[in-house]
Write a protein that holds these residues in place. Sequence first.
Motif, PDB file in Angstrom:
ATOM      1  N   TYR A   1      45.301 -54.147   4.659  1.00  0.00           N
ATOM      2  CA  TYR A   1      45.281 -54.103   6.120  1.00  0.00           C
ATOM      3  C   TYR A   1      43.881 -53.788   6.645  1.00  0.00           C
ATOM      4  O   TYR A   1      43.489 -54.270   7.720  1.00  0.00           O
ATOM      5  CB  TYR A   1      46.279 -53.047   6.609  1.00  0.00           C
ATOM      6  CG  TYR A   1      46.343 -52.871   8.106  1.00  0.00           C
ATOM      7  CD1 TYR A   1      47.015 -53.791   8.904  1.00  0.00           C
ATOM      8  CD2 TYR A   1      45.726 -51.792   8.724  1.00  0.00           C
ATOM      9  CE1 TYR A   1      47.080 -53.630  10.279  1.00  0.00           C
ATOM     10  CE2 TYR A   1      45.781 -51.618  10.098  1.00  0.00           C
ATOM     11  CZ  TYR A   1      46.455 -52.542  10.875  1.00  0.00           C
ATOM     12  OH  TYR A   1      46.513 -52.371  12.240  1.00  0.00           O
ATOM     13  N   ASN A   2      43.112 -53.004   5.901  1.00  0.00           N
ATOM     14  CA  ASN A   2      41.764 -52.661   6.346  1.00  0.00           C
ATOM     15  C   ASN A   2      40.866 -53.891   6.397  1.00  0.00           C
ATOM     16  O   ASN A   2      40.013 -54.003   7.286  1.00  0.00           O
ATOM     17  CB  ASN A   2      41.174 -51.601   5.420  1.00  0.00           C
ATOM     18  CG  ASN A   2      41.851 -50.261   5.590  1.00  0.00           C
ATOM     19  OD1 ASN A   2      41.637 -49.564   6.582  1.00  0.00           O
ATOM     20  ND2 ASN A   2      42.676 -49.894   4.631  1.00  0.00           N
ATOM     21  N   PHE A   3      41.041 -54.810   5.454  1.00  0.00           N
ATOM     22  CA  PHE A   3      40.281 -56.053   5.514  1.00  0.00           C
ATOM     23  C   PHE A   3      40.701 -56.890   6.719  1.00  0.00           C
ATOM     24  O   PHE A   3      39.866 -57.529   7.371  1.00  0.00           O
ATOM     25  CB  PHE A   3      40.459 -56.852   4.231  1.00  0.00           C
ATOM     26  CG  PHE A   3      39.628 -56.359   3.084  1.00  0.00           C
ATOM     27  CD1 PHE A   3      38.288 -56.056   3.259  1.00  0.00           C
ATOM     28  CD2 PHE A   3      40.178 -56.215   1.831  1.00  0.00           C
ATOM     29  CE1 PHE A   3      37.506 -55.613   2.204  1.00  0.00           C
ATOM     30  CE2 PHE A   3      39.421 -55.769   0.766  1.00  0.00           C
ATOM     31  CZ  PHE A   3      38.082 -55.471   0.957  1.00  0.00           C
ATOM     32  N   LEU A   4      42.000 -56.906   7.018  1.00  0.00           N
ATOM     33  CA  LEU A   4      42.469 -57.647   8.184  1.00  0.00           C
ATOM     34  C   LEU A   4      41.917 -57.040   9.469  1.00  0.00           C
ATOM     35  O   LEU A   4      41.513 -57.761  10.391  1.00  0.00           O
ATOM     36  CB  LEU A   4      43.996 -57.663   8.207  1.00  0.00           C
ATOM     37  CG  LEU A   4      44.676 -58.354   7.010  1.00  0.00           C
ATOM     38  CD1 LEU A   4      46.190 -58.215   7.102  1.00  0.00           C
ATOM     39  CD2 LEU A   4      44.285 -59.819   6.939  1.00  0.00           C
TER      40      LEU A   4
ATOM     41  N   LEU B   1      39.130 -55.273   9.725  1.00  0.00           N
ATOM     42  CA  LEU B   1      37.698 -55.530   9.772  1.00  0.00           C
ATOM     43  C   LEU B   1      37.424 -56.971  10.184  1.00  0.00           C
ATOM     44  O   LEU B   1      36.525 -57.238  10.998  1.00  0.00           O
ATOM     45  CB  LEU B   1      37.077 -55.235   8.406  1.00  0.00           C
ATOM     46  CG  LEU B   1      35.551 -55.248   8.331  1.00  0.00           C
ATOM     47  CD1 LEU B   1      34.947 -54.253   9.317  1.00  0.00           C
ATOM     48  CD2 LEU B   1      35.085 -54.934   6.907  1.00  0.00           C
ATOM     49  N   GLU B   2      38.208 -57.905   9.668  1.00  0.00           N
ATOM     50  CA  GLU B   2      38.043 -59.303  10.058  1.00  0.00           C
ATOM     51  C   GLU B   2      38.332 -59.503  11.537  1.00  0.00           C
ATOM     52  O   GLU B   2      37.609 -60.242  12.232  1.00  0.00           O
ATOM     53  CB  GLU B   2      38.949 -60.197   9.217  1.00  0.00           C
ATOM     54  CG  GLU B   2      38.838 -61.667   9.581  1.00  0.00           C
ATOM     55  CD  GLU B   2      39.542 -62.580   8.602  1.00  0.00           C
ATOM     56  OE1 GLU B   2      39.740 -63.766   8.951  1.00  0.00           O
ATOM     57  OE2 GLU B   2      39.876 -62.132   7.486  1.00  0.00           O
ATOM     58  N   ALA B   3      39.380 -58.845  12.036  1.00  0.00           N
ATOM     59  CA  ALA B   3      39.704 -58.951  13.465  1.00  0.00           C
ATOM     60  C   ALA B   3      38.562 -58.401  14.312  1.00  0.00           C
ATOM     61  O   ALA B   3      38.213 -58.969  15.364  1.00  0.00           O
ATOM     62  CB  ALA B   3      41.006 -58.213  13.758  1.00  0.00           C
TER      63      ALA B   3
ATOM     64  N   HIS C   1      31.198 -48.707  12.271  1.00  0.00           N
ATOM     65  CA  HIS C   1      30.874 -49.935  11.545  1.00  0.00           C
ATOM     66  C   HIS C   1      29.370 -49.994  11.316  1.00  0.00           C
ATOM     67  O   HIS C   1      28.589 -49.463  12.106  1.00  0.00           O
ATOM     68  CB  HIS C   1      31.305 -51.173  12.339  1.00  0.00           C
ATOM     69  CG  HIS C   1      32.772 -51.236  12.605  1.00  0.00           C
ATOM     70  ND1 HIS C   1      33.325 -50.768  13.776  1.00  0.00           N
ATOM     71  CD2 HIS C   1      33.802 -51.704  11.858  1.00  0.00           C
ATOM     72  CE1 HIS C   1      34.641 -50.959  13.740  1.00  0.00           C
ATOM     73  NE2 HIS C   1      34.951 -51.506  12.596  1.00  0.00           N
ATOM     74  N   TYR C   2      28.969 -50.667  10.228  1.00  0.00           N
ATOM     75  CA  TYR C   2      27.553 -50.816   9.927  1.00  0.00           C
ATOM     76  C   TYR C   2      27.264 -52.285   9.635  1.00  0.00           C
ATOM     77  O   TYR C   2      28.115 -53.031   9.141  1.00  0.00           O
ATOM     78  CB  TYR C   2      27.128 -49.930   8.759  1.00  0.00           C
ATOM     79  CG  TYR C   2      28.072 -49.919   7.579  1.00  0.00           C
ATOM     80  CD1 TYR C   2      27.894 -50.788   6.498  1.00  0.00           C
ATOM     81  CD2 TYR C   2      29.147 -49.031   7.533  1.00  0.00           C
ATOM     82  CE1 TYR C   2      28.747 -50.774   5.406  1.00  0.00           C
ATOM     83  CE2 TYR C   2      30.008 -49.007   6.442  1.00  0.00           C
ATOM     84  CZ  TYR C   2      29.807 -49.875   5.385  1.00  0.00           C
ATOM     85  OH  TYR C   2      30.661 -49.861   4.306  1.00  0.00           O
TER      86      TYR C   2
ATOM     87  N   GLN D   1      35.966 -49.116   8.241  1.00  0.00           N
ATOM     88  CA  GLN D   1      37.372 -48.844   7.910  1.00  0.00           C
ATOM     89  C   GLN D   1      37.518 -47.757   6.841  1.00  0.00           C
ATOM     90  O   GLN D   1      38.509 -47.724   6.119  1.00  0.00           O
ATOM     91  CB  GLN D   1      38.071 -50.125   7.438  1.00  0.00           C
ATOM     92  CG  GLN D   1      38.116 -51.256   8.443  1.00  0.00           C
ATOM     93  CD  GLN D   1      38.900 -50.930   9.694  1.00  0.00           C
ATOM     94  OE1 GLN D   1      38.428 -51.092  10.798  1.00  0.00           O
ATOM     95  NE2 GLN D   1      40.137 -50.456   9.522  1.00  0.00           N
ATOM     96  N   ASP D   2      36.572 -46.829   6.757  1.00  0.00           N
ATOM     97  CA  ASP D   2      36.601 -45.820   5.707  1.00  0.00           C
ATOM     98  C   ASP D   2      37.840 -44.934   5.797  1.00  0.00           C
ATOM     99  O   ASP D   2      38.283 -44.574   6.893  1.00  0.00           O
ATOM    100  CB  ASP D   2      35.355 -44.941   5.789  1.00  0.00           C
ATOM    101  CG  ASP D   2      34.070 -45.716   5.558  1.00  0.00           C
ATOM    102  OD1 ASP D   2      34.085 -46.951   5.715  1.00  0.00           O
ATOM    103  OD2 ASP D   2      33.055 -45.085   5.236  1.00  0.00           O
TER     104      ASP D   2
END
Length: 527
Positions: A305-308, A310-312, A275-276, A293-294
């Motif tokens: 799902y990647n946004f979910l 990342l949010e988590a 993560h950055y 999440q690359d």
Amino acid sequence: MLRDGKNKSVWQETSMSVSKPAEILEKYDVLIVGAGITGLTTAVRLLEMGKTCLLTEANRVGFGTTSGTSAHLNTVLDTPYTQIIKQHGVEKARRVLESTREAIRVVEGNVARYHIECDLERCHGIMYAQNEKEKDELTRIRDAIKELGIPCEEIEGNPLSVPSLYAIQFQEQGRFHPTKYLKGLLKAVLDRGGHILEQTLVQHVTEKDGARVIKTADGRMFVADNVVYATHTPPGIQQMSFRLSPYRSYIQVWELVENYVFPDEVVYDMQEPFHYFRQVVENGKTYLMVGGQDHKTAHHQNEQYNFLELEAFVRGTLPAKQKRYEWSSQYYESQDSLPFIGQFPGPGHDNEYIATGFGGNGMIFGSLSGVLIADLIVNKSSTYSDLYSPARVGPLSSIPDLLLENLDVVKHFIQDRFTWEKVEGMVELACGEGKIVKYEGERVGVYKDEEGHITAVDPVCRHAACVVKWNNTEHSWDCPCHGARYAPDGSLLNGPSVAPLKRWEFDQEASAQATDDTSSARRDMNE
């Protein structure tokens, strides 16, 4: 401004105004394909050197990755120097470092020369580890950074106040506002007499009488002594298609709790994928940008799902208050950890140049490309041309990666043609959803918009005939082989394809009723 995805980035508030040139020259010194940071930096440098330039942009200025970047300016790259040293040796790694320093000087020089207000700031970088395995890897990265000559030291904790076992701080990094910078470059190009044509898709480049003849999708022809592809990938199928891999990265911008002290540094963790973090200011208020999440383009079953995830991660790690933006963006990795910048390799490409394979460091290598390619065109040499030459033979350590990437492409060529035979009938679509279904034995990519209107496309990519996949967060059809991307209606978003998807047409009555039954489709397809 527009970009190549449904989700809006924090940088899109910048407006770009491009007027068509009053007249088109019979011949240009250089035609540049693509008007992102690479294309505009190249144009500025060539115009400063007295060359005539025409930029063609398939969509709008800044439509691609430049408006979706995290806008780090870093000498410590996403690919660790430990890996670069392993593949290319210490001396080449030192030259890579020097080239990144040069790229930052290019940005700073343009900002000063053209009085560009783009929130440019030098800052430190920080990496932190949270377990012993990550610490061991970070220790090796620290040693490589110090060996190459970047001032680096161990520190206690990290500015995010995230629990960590070990952390380092290094100098010579930076951050800026990419579209404000792009707007400044655009003005510089126009003020210096450069010409820009938006909505102009280059499809073919051929040679005639020693010059390059450029044909566009709308039938226009241009002539130039040199052509620069500032487009991630050159159009069509050629050897570079198999030396690059498309990836997507996900970014969110968060409002944090009151009195949170935002980091002045650019920060990275050691997770896989990592993560950055960086601060970003919008309308006088400071927010935290978080990315990660690359994954390879079209190689994830559910992009949303990647946004979910990342949010988590953000909510579990930081004192998050409200999410303000989220978007994803595309970049390309080369098979040997370094970008390809320079003369287009192979026969039939004299006086053609490419800049691609930047990884997650597009602002650095896009800026470097402008200087390097301009030097090659005008002076026939450049300091780093051998290091980043597209014709280079990669190190032995890169061959397994290259084979894996090509096997992955071959897998899609084969599987795409057989597994779809198992799909039968039409499935129900929610509004805003796209799927590939079967209609009378043929594949159809079907999308229902928020009003219930249906559009349908032939899902075979127009680049190399792989089958595209629906991206459920950016609302696009993405190719898993070489990264071409298309809008829901099949229009082209990103190359290397140079044509839209073929479209199925629906009866007007069926479209108005928003039916989920494709029996009313007419099977004639538009080219």
